[in-house]
Scaffold this active site. Structure first.
Site, PDB file in Angstrom:
ATOM      1  N   THR A  25       0.896  -0.928   0.020  1.00  0.00           N
ATOM      2  CA  THR A  25      -0.022  -0.096  -0.074  1.00  0.00           C
ATOM      3  C   THR A  25       0.888   1.210  -0.073  1.00  0.00           C
ATOM      4  O   THR A  25       1.919   1.556   0.870  1.00  0.00           O
ATOM      5  CB  THR A  25      -0.978   0.044   1.079  1.00  0.00           C
ATOM      6  OG1 THR A  25      -1.714  -1.114   1.211  1.00  0.00           O
ATOM      7  CG2 THR A  25      -1.855   1.206   1.273  1.00  0.00           C
ATOM      8  N   HIS A 178      -7.262 -10.653  -3.028  1.00  0.00           N
ATOM      9  CA  HIS A 178      -6.836 -10.266  -1.595  1.00  0.00           C
ATOM     10  C   HIS A 178      -7.561 -11.187  -0.592  1.00  0.00           C
ATOM     11  O   HIS A 178      -8.742 -10.322  -0.124  1.00  0.00           O
ATOM     12  CB  HIS A 178      -6.780  -8.911  -1.377  1.00  0.00           C
ATOM     13  CG  HIS A 178      -6.036  -8.367  -0.134  1.00  0.00           C
ATOM     14  ND1 HIS A 178      -5.268  -9.456   0.802  1.00  0.00           N
ATOM     15  CD2 HIS A 178      -5.346  -7.215   0.160  1.00  0.00           C
ATOM     16  CE1 HIS A 178      -4.434  -8.581   1.508  1.00  0.00           C
ATOM     17  NE2 HIS A 178      -4.393  -7.471   1.277  1.00  0.00           N
ATOM     18  N   ASN A 181      -4.860 -10.767   5.587  1.00  0.00           N
ATOM     19  CA  ASN A 181      -4.642  -9.499   6.303  1.00  0.00           C
ATOM     20  C   ASN A 181      -5.899  -8.736   7.016  1.00  0.00           C
ATOM     21  O   ASN A 181      -5.902  -7.628   7.251  1.00  0.00           O
ATOM     22  CB  ASN A 181      -3.804  -8.485   5.576  1.00  0.00           C
ATOM     23  CG  ASN A 181      -2.438  -9.054   5.350  1.00  0.00           C
ATOM     24  OD1 ASN A 181      -1.934 -10.002   6.017  1.00  0.00           O
ATOM     25  ND2 ASN A 181      -1.626  -8.212   4.330  1.00  0.00           N
ATOM     26  N   TYR A 183      -9.029  -8.535   5.874  1.00  0.00           N
ATOM     27  CA  TYR A 183      -9.761  -7.877   5.213  1.00  0.00           C
ATOM     28  C   TYR A 183     -11.117  -8.675   4.681  1.00  0.00           C
ATOM     29  O   TYR A 183     -11.168  -9.627   5.347  1.00  0.00           O
ATOM     30  CB  TYR A 183      -9.184  -7.103   3.817  1.00  0.00           C
ATOM     31  CG  TYR A 183      -8.010  -6.146   4.064  1.00  0.00           C
ATOM     32  CD1 TYR A 183      -8.396  -4.919   4.684  1.00  0.00           C
ATOM     33  CD2 TYR A 183      -6.714  -6.665   3.823  1.00  0.00           C
ATOM     34  CE1 TYR A 183      -7.215  -4.241   5.062  1.00  0.00           C
ATOM     35  CE2 TYR A 183      -5.642  -5.633   4.108  1.00  0.00           C
ATOM     36  CZ  TYR A 183      -6.099  -4.583   4.943  1.00  0.00           C
ATOM     37  OH  TYR A 183      -4.966  -3.600   5.076  1.00  0.00           O
ATOM     38  N   ASN A 238      -4.927  -6.143  11.476  1.00  0.00           N
ATOM     39  CA  ASN A 238      -6.215  -5.718  11.463  1.00  0.00           C
ATOM     40  C   ASN A 238      -7.102  -6.188  12.518  1.00  0.00           C
ATOM     41  O   ASN A 238      -8.210  -6.462  12.246  1.00  0.00           O
ATOM     42  CB  ASN A 238      -6.756  -5.195  10.156  1.00  0.00           C
ATOM     43  CG  ASN A 238      -6.017  -4.367   9.201  1.00  0.00           C
ATOM     44  OD1 ASN A 238      -6.066  -3.437   9.611  1.00  0.00           O
ATOM     45  ND2 ASN A 238      -5.400  -5.042   7.964  1.00  0.00           N
TER      46      ASN A 238
END
Length: 373
Positions: A25, A178, A181, A183, A238
């Protein structure tokens, strides 16, 4: 035995070498539109066997960080075309990481200031990067999410397929879904973020349903040989957690094995941190994971990631443990990483001030989070 600098093939994608650039990112794309800075950044690193772009949301609802590029605007697709043209002109291969952050977002980033969505209304308890009214960047707590209605889920699955089609239209060689992580896909997978009681919650099969529906929709849209997926079995990124990750991910890769995918990209341990990190009572067995994938018929590339250096990456490929190795922070600091590895030359050391928001303009006046490598 293979080495880092030999070519290989991931599904439909030919790789000139086995040094892959991980998605990172960068917060360099105001209004979610790639620009000349993105072109330069990826063109400089085109000697990688494969470039995987920064996470690229498939809808505004999937946007979780300010100034990351998307795939849901015509202007963004045009911006990405300049990137892919530049990489291809250098002989490189590039896929984009298609992304929906789920609950890891902020109301200021959502359509009409709405709450972020997730499988459940459980908060992420993490931070994201936003732009203040005065134009400055800052980290802020993620906003409380709402649970997706059952009737909404097919639309989100379709959004991934549309994003994949937009990626091909933009000239990418394929996509990486993705699924890591913390998400949205990872939120559906892991019990710490998913307390649903319908067909998408509870059992391993139910929690994996959303991931598999996304994979199938994307593969149907662009062809399975152009589709990879990123997984992070034990990362706490996260605020995500799963107390029994081995059977969950064994099931996931077993199901993926029959789908003819381009590659599986596995983050080992805590993203950007301890590769020996574990969730639950037992250390996670990545060898078992790969073996189950192969026994299920999986022929896609097995790509590993997290804290590798030249020596450990060479051992991983040479031993047959991995088909290629992805590098994140080292590629930020060393655009010519492949050449430096070949020559066994000294490496520039990564600078935390260039991670996340710092990647936009070199900011040093606010806290910096670890890079997602």
């Amino acid at each position: 035995m293979p080495n880092l600098f030999e070519p290989t093939k991931f599904g439909d994608i030919e790789l000139a070498n086995r040094v892959v650039m991980a998605p990172l990112t960068r917060n360099r794309s105001p209004k979610a539109i790639p620009n000349d800075l993105n072109v330069t950044y990826y063109e400089q690193r085109a000697s990688a066997g494969l470039l995987i772009t920064e996470g690229t949301p498939v809808t505004q609802q999937g946007q979780g960080y300010a100034d990351v590029p998307g795939l849901y605007l015509p202007q963004a697709v045009e911006g990405w075309k300049k990137v892919t043209d530049a990489v291809h002109s250098k002989g490189g291969k590039i896929v984009t990481q298609i992304w929906h952050v789920g609950r890891v977002s902020h109301t200021s980033l959502q359509p009409n200031g709405a709450a972020p969505v997730g499988p459940s209304d459980l908060p992420a308890n993490s931070k994201t990067y936003i732009i203040n009214d005065d134009g400055s960047g800052a980290f802020a707590d993620t906003s409380a999410p709402r649970a997706l209605e059952l009737s909404e889920i097919p639309g989100v699955v379709a959004d991934f397929a549309k994003g994949a089609r937009a990626a091909i239209d933009a000239g990418f060689d394929g996509v990486e879904i993705h699924g890591a992580n913390g998400y949205l896909i990872d939120q559906f997978l892991k019990s710490g973020a998913n307390n649903r009681t319908d067909a998408y919650g509870g059992s391993i099969e139910n929690r994996a349903r959303f991931l598999l529906e996304v994979v199938d929709a994307v593969a149907a849209e662009i062809g399975a040989g152009k589709v990879g997926i990123r997984l992070s079995p034990v990362t706490p990124a996260n605020g995500i957690n799963e107390e029994d990750p081995q059977p969950l991910f064994n099931y996931v890769v077993e199901q993926l094995g029959s789908r003819g995918l381009s590659f599986i990209h596995v983050i080992e341990g805590a993203t950007g941190g301890d590769r020996n990190f574990k969730q639950g009572e037992k250390p996670f067995d990545y060898h078992e994971l790969k073996n189950i994938y192969r026994k299920a018929g999986g022929t896609g590339g097995w790509l590993v990631n997290n804290g590798y250096d030249r020596e450990s990456a060479s051992e991983a490929v040479g031993s047959g443990y991995a088909d290629a190795v992805a590098f994140g922070r080292l590629f930020i600091a060393n655009p010519d990483l492949v050449e430096r590895f070949k020559d066994n030359a000294p490496l520039n050391q990564p600078d935390k001030n260039t991670f996340y928001g710092g990647g936009a303009k070199g900011y040093t006046d606010y806290p910096v989070l670890e890079a997602v490598a």
